[in-house]
Design a protein around this motif. Structure first.
Motif, PDB file in Angstrom:
ATOM      1  N   ALA A   1      -1.008  -3.217   9.029  1.00 18.64           N
ATOM      2  CA  ALA A   1      -1.008  -2.815   7.624  1.00 18.64           C
ATOM      3  C   ALA A   1      -1.776  -3.843   6.814  1.00 18.64           C
ATOM      4  CB  ALA A   1       0.427  -2.714   7.108  1.00 18.64           C
ATOM      5  N   ASP A   2      -2.306  -3.415   5.726  1.00 16.71           N
ATOM      6  CA  ASP A   2      -2.967  -4.332   4.806  1.00 16.71           C
ATOM      7  C   ASP A   2      -1.871  -5.204   4.178  1.00 16.71           C
ATOM      8  OD1 ASP A   2      -3.943  -5.534   2.452  1.00 16.71           O
ATOM      9  OD2 ASP A   2      -5.433  -3.953   2.183  1.00 16.71           O
ATOM     10  N   PRO A   3      -1.904  -6.515   4.377  1.00 16.31           N
ATOM     11  CA  PRO A   3      -0.827  -7.366   3.873  1.00 16.31           C
ATOM     12  C   PRO A   3      -0.717  -7.344   2.346  1.00 16.31           C
ATOM     13  CG  PRO A   3      -2.601  -8.684   4.798  1.00 16.31           C
ATOM     14  CD  PRO A   3      -2.895  -7.270   5.127  1.00 16.31           C
ATOM     15  N   GLN A   4      -1.831  -7.183   1.656  1.00 20.72           N
ATOM     16  CA  GLN A   4      -1.795  -7.086   0.197  1.00 20.72           C
ATOM     17  C   GLN A   4      -1.004  -5.846  -0.218  1.00 20.72           C
ATOM     18  OE1 GLN A   4      -3.134  -9.289  -2.066  1.00 20.72           O
ATOM     19  NE2 GLN A   4      -2.709  -8.059  -3.888  1.00 20.72           N
ATOM     20  N   GLU A   5      -1.325  -4.717   0.400  1.00 25.85           N
ATOM     21  CA  GLU A   5      -0.628  -3.469   0.072  1.00 25.85           C
ATOM     22  C   GLU A   5       0.842  -3.532   0.467  1.00 25.85           C
ATOM     23  OE1 GLU A   5      -2.659  -0.111   1.756  1.00 25.85           O
ATOM     24  OE2 GLU A   5      -4.524  -0.575   0.678  1.00 25.85           O
ATOM     25  N   ALA A   6       1.140  -4.077   1.643  1.00 28.86           N
ATOM     26  CA  ALA A   6       2.530  -4.184   2.093  1.00 28.86           C
ATOM     27  C   ALA A   6       3.331  -5.071   1.142  1.00 28.86           C
ATOM     28  CB  ALA A   6       2.589  -4.739   3.515  1.00 28.86           C
TER      29      ALA A   6
END
Length: 175
Positions: A92-97
């Motif tokens: 997953a995109d860590p920013q989005e998560a």
């Protein structure tokens, strides 16, 4: 120069008395006319929810704005227990998560404080360093009182300890 002029060209006391409409000040405003900022570190833990709740209550009493900050960091290597697995930061995109869990935590807590402005900040880096940086423009930094790992019985985590030692504002450890 007399009592009707000021060296900076601004209004004099006489000008203020001639003003037709009085200027009303927000009751929440600090003496400087701007709201203070309370930065709170949010990592999704129970302790960080307690810290956010404490910060919101304090902000409501003072008229401050809460800045809920979550920091993500990609470690260069997966920990041994994750080798061969699929850790979230690889899928997953860590920013989005991070934005997603911060939003959930803020929504949960802020529902009890509808009159408090809560800004959300998602940052990339080391949590302690980012919180210390944010402390430069904050009235206070609020953190959960318990570390998230390491040693049983440890009542102060490494992030909290670093922020306590280096912050440029007041630090509150909420329990």
């Amino acid at each position: 120069m007399d009592e009707t002029t000021r060296p900076d060209g601004g209004p004099t006391a006489a000008d203020a008395t001639r003003s037709a409409a009085p200027v009303e000040r927000e009751p929440e405003a600090h003496e400087s006319g701007s709201r203070g900022r309370i930065v709170v570190g949010v990592d999704g833990s129970k302790q960080s929810r307690i810290a956010l709740r404490w910060a919101c209550a304090d902000a409501r009493a003072k008229g401050d704005v809460v800045v809920a900050a979550a920091v993500w960091h990609l470690y260069p290597l997966a920990p041994p227990e994750r080798v061969g697995a699929s850790p979230w930061w690889f899928t997953a995109d860590p920013q989005e998560a991070t934005e997603a869990y911060l939003g959930e935590v803020v929504d949960e807590v802020a529902a009890d404080f509808p009159d408090v402005v809560v800004e959300q900040r998602v940052l990339s880096g080391h949590a302690a360093e980012e919180l210390i940086r944010l402390s430069a423009t904050a009235e206070e930094v609020v953190l959960g009182a318990t570390g998230s790992g390491g040693f049983v019985g440890m009542t102060l985590g490494s992030t909290s300890r670093a922020v306590l030692e280096h912050a440029l504002s007041t630090v509150v450890l909420a329990r």
